[in-house]
Write a protein that holds these residues in place. Structure first.
Motif, short mmCIF file in Angstrom:
data_model
loop_
_atom_site.label_atom_id
_atom_site.label_comp_id
_atom_site.label_asym_id
_atom_site.label_seq_id
_atom_site.Cartn_x
_atom_site.Cartn_y
_atom_site.Cartn_z
N ARG A 137 41.01 20.86 31.86
CA ARG A 137 41.10 20.05 33.07
C ARG A 137 41.17 18.57 32.66
O ARG A 137 40.37 18.10 31.85
CB ARG A 137 39.90 20.29 33.98
N LEU A 138 42.15 17.86 33.23
CA LEU A 138 42.29 16.42 32.97
C LEU A 138 41.20 15.68 33.74
O LEU A 138 41.14 15.74 34.96
CB LEU A 138 43.68 15.94 33.40
N THR A 139 40.33 14.98 33.02
CA THR A 139 39.20 14.29 33.67
C THR A 139 39.35 12.78 33.71
O THR A 139 38.88 12.13 34.65
CB THR A 139 37.89 14.64 32.96
N HIS A 140 40.00 12.18 32.68
CA HIS A 140 40.11 10.72 32.64
C HIS A 140 41.47 10.30 32.11
O HIS A 140 42.04 10.94 31.22
CB HIS A 140 39.03 10.11 31.73
N ILE B 195 37.42 20.91 27.94
CA ILE B 195 37.78 22.25 27.47
C ILE B 195 36.52 22.98 27.02
O ILE B 195 35.86 22.57 26.05
CB ILE B 195 38.78 22.21 26.29
N SER B 196 36.16 24.04 27.72
CA SER B 196 35.05 24.93 27.32
C SER B 196 33.79 24.14 26.96
O SER B 196 33.20 24.32 25.89
CB SER B 196 35.48 25.79 26.12
N ASP C 47 40.65 24.37 17.23
CA ASP C 47 39.26 24.83 17.20
C ASP C 47 38.76 25.30 18.56
O ASP C 47 37.64 25.82 18.67
CB ASP C 47 38.35 23.68 16.71
N PHE C 48 39.56 25.15 19.60
CA PHE C 48 39.14 25.59 20.94
C PHE C 48 39.59 27.03 21.19
O PHE C 48 40.61 27.49 20.64
CB PHE C 48 39.75 24.67 22.01
N PRO C 49 38.85 27.76 22.03
CA PRO C 49 39.24 29.14 22.34
C PRO C 49 40.59 29.17 23.05
O PRO C 49 40.85 28.34 23.93
CB PRO C 49 38.12 29.63 23.27
#
Length: 829
Positions: free
Chosen positions: A541-544, A619-620, A654-656
């Protein structure tokens, strides 16, 4: 005034019988016929194609909202005889025994779908049978994925909220499915009358309400205008181009081509009328002078000819409308066998511009010549002098040029396209004039080394420089616009055929786990299938943006609000995908160790993201921040996985992640899908073959219409060639008679004529071909977003064919005069 009208009427009738008005009448007739038929064809067929494209969203227009749709909208639609339906879509859990599954439930009303076909069967992964019904109250239709996931059977009961529904059919295809393939849950279709019993929709539920509308184009446009005034902040309205990116480009390009074809028809018509009107005025120089001898004033003479041409314009334009309607009906009747729906009725307002254009063009382009006619004097007739215009007469062409520019803008339906075209034509005319003068000057230097026939041919061209430039411009513009249409048409069709080849991927695999990759690849290898590409996918999700929080309220557009708060599918790749083109910044082949993002150009514009901006994604449970180092243009009209956001592998590795893929499967090998789902139950298989077939079907029909419009516009191009030839007809046959009187043989006359038309044809074809390729490049790359490649073979072929056609046509047009006596020839003037 009445005597002037009587004189004009008598002269008009006499000249009709004598054939004096043949060329002008035919030019005007074909001009109005081409404009009206092209306008009718493009209006009716493009409307039908848009409606057929609506098969992919189940309607012509959709309003989507997070709030229930007001019933007043449907009441208003009913008053205007607009078909309507509604859907309610939301996620929920479905139970079957001890098994459960998260699904996307869609409740529909009677009449769904308004466009397209709903297909069902009793077996999973089949092509399905078209049905006009929807699930009855208490029934549920499930898709193949849900059928396999819960191990269902036809007739089995499932629990949906507080109610139990009976599974009666398996969904094979929904026309409005496919907006978000990669995050689609298994589907469940129910009747809206079954919705209340489920108890699933309560305050705060995440529900998407849709109102579907479909009707004839004009009534729908009126209703849509009203509907837009009723929209609430939570509402968004969409048409086929907004809802389906894979068709938007194709339909936009087709629409621009239709506009370009109509534009070219207008341009060719105007040139033909201008040339014919100029010849008409020259041929009436003597009669005008005689009228002056008998006491007619200048204004009387001007009034007679204006009324005469006005009547001619009215009659020829009226016949042209009737002829255009007949021609368009013949083409429509032929193509209706390929279009599986009724075409909309004829909009008579479509014919009004063609009629007005015919009358205005003949009057405006004749006006400068008519003003010269009123200045005719008897002494000029006796001395056989041609009346020449003054510098002030040039201003008289301004109304004609203004009207033609307005017609071009109107027909193009695109200011940018019209400006490109107008500037291209003006530049080409100037280049043709200068090039013709330079050619004549160069040829004169070597005249002494040429044969007698070539010297005489050059002498005639040099002596009539103005006529030579007019011929060169007429032939050149006529050829140029035809070549433009050929090049754009060829590239457009080729681009479509390449974008959807026969082996376009029609199956998508989503939710593939990393540990399943090798086993899945082995399965494809064991069944002798081509290995598909697997793309990693990370949900984020884009937060900033530059440390500023991303919130829906920061944006005005409803679609942008949704995009700003949605979950993005990110991927990583060290190579630029084939369907992508970097338009700003640099790809990271040499800097892939640096954390960075490549963003879709269109989405970046909507969200206000620029090159160099720092983006933060959640992310996660972790945040990752990196700059935007490139913007990409994505080919969304391909059926291949595409991503708004891409990064180097070091950024997201490194992210799922899960993997997605696409591959082509022959319709006779559907058992492979069932085997795949059983072996990998967590993998979701999405069959988009029906969607691809519909898109390909629409494109095929667009191509058929393009071919028809192209052929008809080609006729208008031939007319310009004839009108150009006739513009110097009288001068040539007079020269022919004089040369024969002085003892020239038929062979010498033909050689002289060959020299004239060969040189004019060569320079016209050369400039026209080069200009056409340049303008086509600008139109293709800037307005149609297509790749354009100049083919040297086609350039050479165009020059050779153009030169040959102009030379042969010129020889054939004056061939018979070589056999006649000078006396007979002069009597034809």
């Amino acid at each position: 005034m009445k005597p002037i009208i009587n004189i004009a009427g008598k002269l008009l009738w006499r000249e009709f019988k004598n054939g004096e008005l043949n060329l002008l009448a035919i030019a005007l007739l074909i001009a109005v016929t081409s404009m009206s038929s092209v306008a009718l064809i493009t209006d009716r067929v493009s409307t039908t194609l848009l409606q057929q494209a609506g098969d992919l969203i189940a309607a012509d227009t959709i309003v989507s909202s997070a709030e229930p749709i007001p019933l007043s909208w449907f009441d208003e639609a009913s008053k205007k005889s607009i078909k309507h339906a509604s859907t309610v879509q939301f996620p929920s859990i479905v139970l079957s025994g001890d098994s459960s599954q998260l699904v996307s439930i869609k409740a529909v009303t009677k009449g769904y779908p308004l466009r397209g076909e709903l297909k069902t069967d009793i077996k999973p992964y089949s092509n399905g049978i078209v049905t006009k019904n929807i699930p009855a109250e208490g029934e549920a239709w499930v898709d193949s994925r849900l059928f396999n996931a819960l191990k269902l059977s036809i007739g089995r009961m499932i629990e949906v909220g507080s109610s139990k529904l009976k599974v009666t059919r398996i969904i094979s295809f929904e026309p409005d499915f496919g907006g978000n393939l990669f995050s689609a849950a298994p589907r469940l279709l129910i009747n809206t009358r079954s919705l209340e019993a489920t108890g699933l929709i309560v305050a705060g539920s995440r529900v998407n309400y849709k109102a579907l509308f479909a009707a004839e184009s004009q009534s729908l446009k009126t209703f849509t205008v009203w509907l837009k005034t009723q929209l609430r902040p939570a509402d968004s309205i969409q048409g086929i181009k907004d809802a389906r990116p894979e068709l938007k480009t194709a339909l936009d390009r087709a629409d621009r081509f239709f506009g370009l074809s109509a534009l070219i028809a207008v341009m060719l018509a105007a040139i033909a009328i201008a040339l014919a009107a100029s010849r008409y005025a020259r041929r009436h120089q003597n009669s005008s002078a005689i009228m002056r001898t008998f006491g007619a004033s200048q204004n009387t003479i001007l009034g007679v000819f204006i009324i005469q041409l006005g009547i001619l314009g009215f009659i020829a334009s009226t016949i042209g409308l009737v002829t255009g309607y007949i021609v368009h009906e013949m083409i429509i009747n032929y193509f209706s066998q390929f279009i599986d729906r009724d075409l909309p009725g004829v909009n008579l307002l479509t014919l009004l511009p063609a009629f007005s254009a015919g009358v205005l063009l003949i009057l405006c382009f004749s006006l400068p010549a008519l003003f010269r006619l009123k200045n005719s004097s008897p002494i000029q007739v006796m001395q056989s002098r041609v009346i020449t215009g003054t510098s002030r007469d040039v201003l008289l062409y301004l109304p004609a040029l203004f009207i033609m520019a307005m017609l071009i803008i109107w027909q193009a339906r695109d200011i940018e396209l019209a400006m490109f075209y107008i500037s291209g034509i003006v530049t080409t005319v100037l280049i043709l004039a200068v090039a013709t003068l330079l050619l004549l000057a160069l040829a004169n230097k070597f005249k002494s080394r040429l044969s007698v026939s070539w010297r005489l041919g050059l002498t005639y061209l040099t002596r009539r420089k103005l006529n030579t430039m007019i011929e060169s411009a007429g032939f050149g513009i006529g050829m140029m616009v035809i070549i433009i249409l050929v090049l754009i048409r060829t590239d457009l069709i080729d681009d479509w055929l390449v974008s959807l080849p026969a082996d376009t991927p029609n199956q998508f695999l989503i939710n593939v786990q990393p540990h399943q990759l090798e086993e899945l690849k082995l399965e494809f290898k064991n069944t002798s299938r081509e290995q598909p590409m697997f793309y990693p996918m990370v949900r984020a999700r884009l937060t900033h943006i530059n440390n500023s929080p991303v919130k829906a309220e920061n944006y005005d557009n409803p679609r942008t609000k949704r995009l700003a708060t949605r979950l993005f599918n990110l991927t990583w790749s060290n190579q630029l995908p084939a369907e992508n083109e970097v338009v700003k910044g640099l790809w990271w082949e040499k800097t892939q160790n640096k954390k960075q993002f490549s963003f879709d150009e269109g989405l970046a514009q909507q969200l206000g993201i620029k090159l160099g901006d720092e983006l933060t994604y959640y992310i996660s449970g972790a945040n990752i921040t990196a700059p935007v180092t490139s913007l990409r243009k994505i080919n969304w009209d391909s059926f291949k996985p595409n991503f708004f956001v891409i990064s180097p592998d070091k950024t997201l590795q490194d992210f799922p992640a899960t993997y997605i893929s696409s591959f082509y499967l022959d319709k006779n090998n559907k058992d492979f899908l069932t085997k795949l789902v059983r072996q990998f139950p967590n993998i979701t298989v999405i069959d988009v073959q029906s969607m691809i077939s519909q898109v390909r079907n629409i494109m095929d029909k667009v191509i058929l219409v393009i071919e028809a419009v192209f052929m008809f516009t080609l006729v208008a191009g031939v007319l310009v060639m004839i009108a150009t030839m006739q513009s110097t007809h009288d001068e040539r046959i007079r020269d022919n008679a004089i040369m024969k009187t002085l003892g020239a043989s038929k062979k010498q006359l033909r050689k002289i004529l060959f020299t004239e038309f060969f040189l004019i044809g060569a320079i016209s074809s050369l400039i026209a071909t080069l200009a056409a390729n340049l303008i086509s490049y600008v139109i293709a790359t800037n307005l149609m977003n297509m790749q354009y490649q100049v083919h040297l073979n086609s350039v050479t072929t165009s020059i050779v064919i153009g030169t040959t056609l102009i030379t042969l046509t010129g020889l054939m047009a004056f061939w018979r005069y070589h056999k006649m006596t000078p006396m007979w020839t002069l009597r034809q003037l």
